[in-house]
Write an enzyme that holds these catalytic residues in place. Structure first.
Site, mmCIF file in Angstrom:
data_model
loop_
_atom_site.group_PDB
_atom_site.id
_atom_site.type_symbol
_atom_site.label_atom_id
_atom_site.label_comp_id
_atom_site.label_asym_id
_atom_site.label_seq_id
_atom_site.Cartn_x
_atom_site.Cartn_y
_atom_site.Cartn_z
ATOM 1 N N LEU A 65 12.169 -2.262 -5.727
ATOM 2 C CA LEU A 65 11.773 -2.668 -4.384
ATOM 3 C C LEU A 65 10.517 -1.907 -3.989
ATOM 4 O O LEU A 65 10.366 -0.731 -4.323
ATOM 5 C CB LEU A 65 12.889 -2.368 -3.376
ATOM 6 N N ASP A 66 9.638 -2.558 -3.272
ATOM 7 C CA ASP A 66 8.416 -1.942 -2.794
ATOM 8 C C ASP A 66 8.722 -0.763 -1.879
ATOM 9 O O ASP A 66 9.770 -0.726 -1.235
ATOM 10 C CB ASP A 66 7.596 -3.000 -2.033
ATOM 11 N N LEU A 67 7.808 0.189 -1.797
ATOM 12 C CA LEU A 67 7.990 1.383 -0.973
ATOM 13 C C LEU A 67 8.294 1.028 0.483
ATOM 14 O O LEU A 67 9.165 1.611 1.108
ATOM 15 C CB LEU A 67 6.736 2.265 -1.048
ATOM 16 N N ARG A 68 7.599 0.029 1.015
ATOM 17 C CA ARG A 68 7.779 -0.319 2.431
ATOM 18 C C ARG A 68 8.945 -1.258 2.690
ATOM 19 O O ARG A 68 9.319 -1.482 3.821
ATOM 20 C CB ARG A 68 6.495 -0.936 2.966
ATOM 21 N N SER A 69 9.530 -1.811 1.638
ATOM 22 C CA SER A 69 10.634 -2.753 1.839
ATOM 23 C C SER A 69 11.967 -2.038 1.907
ATOM 24 O O SER A 69 12.115 -0.904 1.465
ATOM 25 C CB SER A 69 10.654 -3.789 0.714
#
Length: 171
Positions: A65-69
Site C-alpha cells: 500500500l502507498d505511504l499515504r493510503s
C-alpha cells in the site's frame, strides 16, 4: 496465544493452537506509515510473543500500500508466505482483460493528465488568474519553479491489444 493488532496496540488472548505461527492474516495500515515498516513491526512483536528462543520468523506481505493510503494489508507467516504466492498467482491467472477497453484507458489517461496539469499549475508559482499564466499555459511553456514530483504533461496510448498496451509521450 492469539495476537490482535490494531494500529500500535497489541492485545493478547490465550489460545493453545496458536503455538505455531503460520498462516495469512490482515492488519490495518493507517496513512503515513510505510507498509514495510508495519510489516517489520508485526514481525518484531510476534517474535517477542514467541520468546527469545524463536528467531526464525519471516513475515511476508501479499501486496503493498502507498505511504499515504490506508487499508487492509494482508500478511503471511510461515506457510502463509506460500499461501500468499499461491493466491497471488491464482488471482493473476484468472484475471480477464475483457473489461479493459481503449475508451476506458483513454478516460484514465485523461484523468491522469488533468491531475498532472493541476499539479503543474500549483508548482509553477505563477498567479493562476494572471495573463502571464494564461499565455504560458496556452503555449505549453508552463514549468515548475522549484523542486516538484515528476509531472506528465502529454501522454497517449500508442498501441492497444488487450491485455497489452503501450503508453507514450506526445509532443
Amino acid at each position: 496465544m492469539v495476537v490482535c493488532l490494531q494500529a500500535d496496540k497489541m492485545v493478547r488472548l490465550k489460545w493453545p493452537l496458536f503455538q505455531t505461527l503460520r498462516g495469512v492474516f490482515a492488519v490495518y495500515k493507517p496513512p503515513g506509515i510505510h507498509w514495510k515498516r508495519l510489516r517489520d513491526t508485526v514481525e518484531t512483536k510476534l517474535l517477542k510473543v514467541k520468546g527469545p528462543k524463536f528467531v526464525g520468523l519471516k513475515v511476508g506481505a501479499g501486496h503493498r500500500l502507498d505511504l499515504r493510503s490506508s487499508g487492509v494489508l494482508v500478511l503471511g507467516v510461515g506457510n502463509g508466505n506460500q499461501q500468499l504466492v499461491h493466491l497471488h498467482d491464482r488471482h493473476l491467472t484468472k484475471a480477464r482483460p475483457d473489461h479493459i477497453t481503449l475508451e476506458r484507458l483513454e478516460r484514465i489517461i485523461a484523468v491522469i493528465q488533468g491531475i498532472h496539469q493541476r499539479a503543474l499549475l500549483t508548482y509553477s508559482g505563477i498567479d493562476l488568474k494572471s495573463q502571464e499564466a494564461y499565455e504560458l499555459a496556452s503555449r505549453g511553456l508552463l514549468r515548475p519553479m522549484h523542486k516538484s514530483p515528476p509531472i506528465i504533461t502529454a501522454i497517449r496510448c500508442v498501441h492497444f491489444s488487450p491485455p497489452n498496451f503501450t503508453l507514450g509521450q506526445h509532443k
